[in-house]
Design an enzyme around this catalytic site. Structure first.
Site, PDB file in Angstrom:
ATOM      1  N   TYR A 161       0.836  -1.234  -0.075  1.00 12.14           N
ATOM      2  CA  TYR A 161      -0.071  -0.009  -0.183  1.00 12.14           C
ATOM      3  C   TYR A 161       0.853   1.251  -0.067  1.00 12.14           C
ATOM      4  O   TYR A 161       1.605   1.442   0.908  1.00 12.14           O
ATOM      5  CB  TYR A 161      -0.735   0.042   1.207  1.00 12.14           C
ATOM      6  CG  TYR A 161      -1.791   1.038   1.086  1.00 12.14           C
ATOM      7  CD1 TYR A 161      -3.036   1.062   0.281  1.00 12.14           C
ATOM      8  CD2 TYR A 161      -1.832   2.330   1.818  1.00 12.14           C
ATOM      9  CE1 TYR A 161      -4.000   2.217   0.280  1.00 12.14           C
ATOM     10  CE2 TYR A 161      -2.563   3.428   1.889  1.00 12.14           C
ATOM     11  CZ  TYR A 161      -3.719   3.282   1.032  1.00 12.14           C
ATOM     12  OH  TYR A 161      -4.676   4.333   0.968  1.00 12.14           O
ATOM     13  N   ASP A 243       9.240   2.726   1.406  1.00 10.06           N
ATOM     14  CA  ASP A 243       8.088   3.492   1.951  1.00 10.06           C
ATOM     15  C   ASP A 243       8.155   3.177   3.439  1.00 10.06           C
ATOM     16  O   ASP A 243       7.694   2.383   3.643  1.00 10.06           O
ATOM     17  CB  ASP A 243       7.062   2.950   1.079  1.00 10.06           C
ATOM     18  CG  ASP A 243       5.587   3.786   1.602  1.00 10.06           C
ATOM     19  OD1 ASP A 243       5.926   4.681   2.542  1.00 10.06           O
ATOM     20  OD2 ASP A 243       4.419   3.764   0.963  1.00 10.06           O
ATOM     21  N   LYS A 270       2.835  10.046   8.242  1.00  7.34           N
ATOM     22  CA  LYS A 270       2.210   9.896   9.653  1.00  7.34           C
ATOM     23  C   LYS A 270       2.937  10.451  10.923  1.00  7.34           C
ATOM     24  O   LYS A 270       2.868  11.702  11.059  1.00  7.34           O
ATOM     25  CB  LYS A 270       2.358   8.273  10.044  1.00  7.34           C
ATOM     26  CG  LYS A 270       2.018   7.421   8.655  1.00  7.34           C
ATOM     27  CD  LYS A 270       0.383   6.984   8.784  1.00  7.34           C
ATOM     28  CE  LYS A 270      -0.137   6.348   7.690  1.00  7.34           C
ATOM     29  NZ  LYS A 270      -1.318   6.044   7.384  1.00  7.34           N
TER      30      LYS A 270
HETATM   31  N1  PMP Z   1       2.260   4.450   2.092  1.00  9.95           N
HETATM   32  C1  PMP Z   1       2.173   3.470   3.038  1.00  9.95           C
HETATM   33  C2  PMP Z   1       3.055   2.521   3.534  1.00  9.95           C
HETATM   34  C3  PMP Z   1       0.869   3.984   4.023  1.00  9.95           C
HETATM   35  O1  PMP Z   1       0.739   3.173   5.043  1.00  9.95           O
HETATM   36  C4  PMP Z   1       0.052   4.812   3.688  1.00  9.95           C
HETATM   37  C5  PMP Z   1      -1.201   5.334   4.342  1.00  9.95           C
HETATM   38  N2  PMP Z   1      -1.641   4.406   5.235  1.00  9.95           N
HETATM   39  C6  PMP Z   1       0.480   5.836   2.598  1.00  9.95           C
HETATM   40  C7  PMP Z   1       1.760   5.593   1.727  1.00  9.95           C
HETATM   41  C8  PMP Z   1      -0.550   6.868   1.928  1.00  9.95           C
HETATM   42  O2  PMP Z   1      -0.373   7.827   3.032  1.00  9.95           O
HETATM   43  P1  PMP Z   1      -1.549   9.002   3.163  1.00  9.95           P
HETATM   44  O3  PMP Z   1      -2.845   8.264   3.660  1.00  9.95           O
HETATM   45  O4  PMP Z   1      -1.063  10.053   3.923  1.00  9.95           O
HETATM   46  O5  PMP Z   1      -1.576   9.617   1.744  1.00  9.95           O
END
Ligand code: PMP
Length: 424
Positions: A161, A243, A270
């Protein structure tokens, strides 16, 4: 006598009825919301049927809904609130900045300080750029990789994700031409990666990986695999992107520090915003300096709220609270949750999956539908992601963890023990 499946359905119905009985004002708000917001929601990841509780506030580890129900928050807005709600240091930093002004069309010292704090923790980041969401961070990291390599293909892993932009999701609305540029890779399997990219290695701009998958189930990559992936990508001129939007929190130096593997680019989110909208992408000066506006060929990266001083103040205040001791305590608390829960489930004759890495965890009770598990835990007073994921904060105590374990076992018994016995 009820057979297993029917008993589970009865337990699920009773949970739903109890939830409806305890959340009439949330239900009213949800029905009102559905007239203005599709499906009553503006965020897919917080919807679970019949509807989520609508919240009015959070203090420390506890959140309260519009019906006056209180929950122990084990999710912290999807792992972003590592100090819990309204931490005094964060509130003070934000309040100070709000009084000075919420945003300017010019930079502030705060973004410089936050950039320096990130570089101090992640030596692989020589330069960093701020965004407002993790989605933007991965989108720009991929763009930077494509610009730097002159290549178009992207590799990403099954169950990954990386947000919701076109390069990282499948489904209606994503042009075929874009989808065809992304290749799905098998997890923890370098031979599989090599096979998936065979003969196209020189077309691949980047491989993006969560060293600990979040939405994929708090699944940690094997350290050896990450090292092999590092070597493989380097040998083919492919940029490796970590990521770390979720997993930066597992160690003062992020997952890259914990595993001792250095990526070319990193995305963060986050906790770097301390609970406010802030994310980042960074890496080598060579790649990131393509965004240098003094260059005639600079990549465009505008953003009305990039480097927003309120979010930067919150992020800085948060990172400053996160001492090595705080990380150690969080990891111990996570370990306690996982081991107690595994033991508790086993002692009760239940089975389930408990994944945990430092303060991140995911719980799935076998035989319980995710929605029922989520509702059952809410009724017990615990707030987790609908799919069972959580992230502990520094304000959670060992007693909180132990109470959660007992509650999860009770939910498991209600939802799965009866059917297992009957079916036997
Ligand atoms: N990458 C990872 C690993 C995530 O967990 C998330 C959000 N949970 C995102 C990207 C996307 O971040 P955002 O919800 O702030 O757009």
């Amino acid at each position: 006598m009820l057979d297993g499946m029917a008993a589970t359905l009865v337990a699920g119905t009773s949970l739903r009825d109890r939830y409806l009985g305890r959340t009439p004002r949330s239900r009213e708000l949800f029905e009102r919301a559905a007239r203005s917001l599709p499906g009553g929601s503006t965020r897919t990841t917080v919807f679970s049927p019949p509807y989520p509780p609508y919240l009015v506030g959070g203090a420390g580890a506890r959140i309260t809904d519009v019906d006056g129900n209180s929950y122990l928050d084990l999710l912290g807005n999807y792992t972003s609130l590592i100090l819990g709600h309204a931490h005094p240091a964060v509130v003070a930093a934000v309040a100070r900045q709000v009084r000075l002004g919420s945003a300017f069309a010019s930079p502030t010292e705060l973004e410089v300080e936050l950039a320096e704090e990130i570089r101090r923790r992640l030596p692989s980041i020589e330069r960093v750029r701020f965004t407002n969401s993790g989605t933007e961070a991965t989108m720009f990291a991929l763009r930077a990789a494509r610009a730097a390599t002159g290549r178009q293909l992207i590799g990403r892993f099954e169950r990954s994700y990386h947000g919701t932009h076109d390069a990282v999701v499948n489904g209606p609305g994503v042009p075929d031409a874009v989808r065809e540029l992304t290749i799905e890779l098998p997890w923890d399997d370098l031979n599989g990666v090599a096979r998936a990219l065979a003969n196209r290695e020189r077309e691949v701009a980047a491989i993006i990986i969560e060293p600990v998958q979040g939405a994929g189930g708090i699944r940690a990559a094997d350290g050896g695999f990450l090292g092999e992936l590092r070597d493989y990508s380097r040998s083919h001129g492919i940029l490796l992107i970590f990521d770390e939007i979720i997993c930066f929190r597992i160690d003062p130096n992020g997952a890259q520090g914990a595993y001792g593997v250095t990526p070319d680019l990193t995305t963060l989110g986050k906790i770097v915003g301390g609970g406010y909208p802030m994310a980042a992408f960074g890496g080598s000066a060579e790649v990131l300096d393509r965004f240098d506006a003094r260059r005639p060929d600079a990549l465009v990266h505008g953003g009305t709220f990039n480097g927003n001083p309120v979010a930067a103040a919150a992020g800085l205040a948060t990172l400053r609270e996160l001492t090595p001791d705080a990380y150690a305590r969080l990891a111990a608390l996570g370990g306690r949750l996982a081991s107690q829960l595994r033991g508790g489930l086993q002692a009760a004759g239940l089975s389930g999956t408990v994944n945990q890495v430092a303060s991140l965890f995911e719980v799935r009770l076998d035989g319980a539908a995710p929605t029922d598990q989520w509702l059952g835990l809410l009724l017990e007073g615990f707030h987790l992601a609908p799919r069972g994921m959580g992230g502990l904060s520094t304000v959670i105590t060992e007693d909180d963890v132990d109470e959660f374990v007992r509650a999860a076992v009770r939910v498991g018994q209600e939802l799965t023990l009866t059917p297992a016995r009957d079916a036997g």
